[in-house]
Design an enzyme around this catalytic site. Structure first.
Site, PDB file in Angstrom:
ATOM      1  N   PHE A   1      -7.265   3.094   3.933  1.00  0.00           N
ATOM      2  CA  PHE A   1      -8.597   3.462   4.414  1.00  0.00           C
ATOM      3  C   PHE A   1      -8.480   4.112   5.782  1.00  0.00           C
ATOM      4  O   PHE A   1      -7.593   3.756   6.581  1.00  0.00           O
ATOM      5  CB  PHE A   1      -9.486   2.222   4.545  1.00  0.00           C
ATOM      6  CG  PHE A   1      -9.864   1.596   3.230  1.00  0.00           C
ATOM      7  CD1 PHE A   1     -11.089   1.856   2.640  1.00  0.00           C
ATOM      8  CD2 PHE A   1      -8.993   0.722   2.581  1.00  0.00           C
ATOM      9  CE1 PHE A   1     -11.447   1.279   1.430  1.00  0.00           C
ATOM     10  CE2 PHE A   1      -9.337   0.137   1.370  1.00  0.00           C
ATOM     11  CZ  PHE A   1     -10.575   0.420   0.791  1.00  0.00           C
TER      12      PHE A   1
ATOM     13  N   THR B   1      -4.430   0.432  -1.101  1.00  0.00           N
ATOM     14  CA  THR B   1      -5.311   1.545  -0.775  1.00  0.00           C
ATOM     15  C   THR B   1      -5.328   1.710   0.735  1.00  0.00           C
ATOM     16  O   THR B   1      -5.438   0.724   1.473  1.00  0.00           O
ATOM     17  CB  THR B   1      -6.745   1.308  -1.289  1.00  0.00           C
ATOM     18  OG1 THR B   1      -6.723   1.279  -2.720  1.00  0.00           O
ATOM     19  CG2 THR B   1      -7.680   2.417  -0.838  1.00  0.00           C
TER      20      THR B   1
END
Length: 379
Positions: free
Chosen positions: A276, A274
């Site tokens: 960010f 992921t």
């Protein structure tokens, strides 16, 4: 009939007990100072609602066993907890170096919290992490000056873009100053003793459910239900105490809430990450020799082929497009706002020339930030 002690003797006994209570409270406050320092060093949230609920539950049980009113004792302990938090905040304000205030969506044990700890643990001066129920609440707090930084997920290698983050960036008032890649390792969590074949419901964030779609297809008897946060889903499994309910969350969440890992690594890809973005109210200077990205948002002139002209103009200036995302503009049906991650510094000659070329092709254009690429942060 036994003679009752005189009133003065009873009062002296109460004063002695009061002194013991005050001494115990002082020692408790001293420990609160140590906890504050430890939390700052470890980038843990100052307030922990889950821990507080556990303490209050134990206090109510202990009060009952001692023949005391559990509700009155809980009221007293809530005041003591507020005193402890106030004591910790006072200590933070007295520190020679001010800790960084960072907000993220979710509770302790969520992937956003894990990413925040990954990025800020060990920072000189400490870090004060704050979890929020939604990403919007995080950014609202940042805009009000209650936070120094925010960390929000923006895309995943298997589930794609986090639309909410893109939409929130359009509201303005913040700038991207960094990015972080965090590996995702999903676990299927259940109550101790729960069995996979007995499960009927699994709770998690929609992104996590999407990342585990292939696994969920193999267990069609389990119905996925979305929650606002992976760690929050794990907490609900703990609270419901229903062996047919499970959660998709992290190993940290399993340890935190006393859950059993039923299946490991259930995400679709073994190398699942992921991304960010780190946000602040003001831009942070990036040295020109640091590999970086510039994120741009544009609204195109409503003419055929305009997007192609934009991409051509960037290519002619030697600017590579690392990512292109489109989001509908609220209140303007079938019109879209485009987000572009461009490789390079906004102040470089090629980027300045490219942005000038884009102006006549757009009705709105805004640079959301220039920041070091993940893994190339300076300082």
């Amino acid at each position: 009939m036994a003679e009752l002690p005189d009133l003065e003797t009873l009062r002296i006994g109460i004063e002695r007990i009061d002194a013991e209570i005050l001494d115990a409270l002082r020692r408790r406050m001293d420990l609160a100072d140590d906890i504050a320092r430890t939390k700052l060093a470890a980038a843990s949230p100052l307030r922990d609602p889950t821990r507080e609920d556990l303490v209050l539950r134990k206090v109510r049980e202990a009060a009952t066993s001692h023949g005391l009113d559990p509700h009155e004792i809980e009221r007293i302990y809530r005041l003591i907890m507020d005193m402890s938090v106030a004591r910790q905040q006072s200590l933070i304000q007295r520190l020679d170096t001010t800790p960084l205030r960072v907000g993220y969506p979710g509770i302790e044990g969520s992937y956003s919290h894990i990413a925040a700890r990954q990025r800020y643990t060990g920072r000189p001066g400490g870090v004060l992490l704050n979890g929020f129920e939604t990403a919007r609440e995080v950014l609202d707090s940042l805009r009000r000056g209650e936070l120094d930084l925010a960390l929000l997920p923006i895309e995943n290698t298997s589930a794609g873009s986090v639309s909410e983050t893109y939409d929130l960036l359009a509201d303005g008032g913040v700038t991207i100053i960094g990015e972080l890649l965090s590996q995702v390792d999903h676990r299927l969590l259940g109550l101790p003793g729960a069995r996979l074949e007995d499960l009927r419901t699994v709770l998690s964030h929609p992104q996590a459910l999407a990342q585990c779609e292939a696994f969920l297809r193999k267990v069609p008897w389990i119905r996925p239900l979305p929650e606002s946060d992976t760690s929050g889903a794990a907490l609900k499994v703990r609270e419901r105490h229903d062996p047919t309910v499970a959660a998709i969350a992290s190993e940290t969440a399993a340890q935190r809430f006393g859950l059993q890992v039923l299946v490991r690594d259930i995400q679709q890809a073994s190398g699942d990450y992921t991304r960010f973005v780190e946000l602040a109210r003001e831009a942070t200077p990036v040295p020109p020799d640091v590999p970086c990205k510039t994120t741009l948002t544009i609204v195109l002139e409503h003419r055929p082929g305009t997007l192609g002209q934009v991409l051509t103009a960037l290519a002619q200036r030697g600017v590579n497009v690392a990512k292109l995302e489109s989001r509908p503009i609220p209140g303007q049906p079938w019109e879209y706002r485009f987000y572009l991650d461009l490789e390079g510094h906004a102040a470089s000659a090629s980027m300045v020339a490219a942005l000038q070329d884009l102006e006549p092709l757009t009705s709105a254009m805004r640079v959301l930030g220039t920041y070091p690429r993940a893994g190339s942060e300076h300082g």
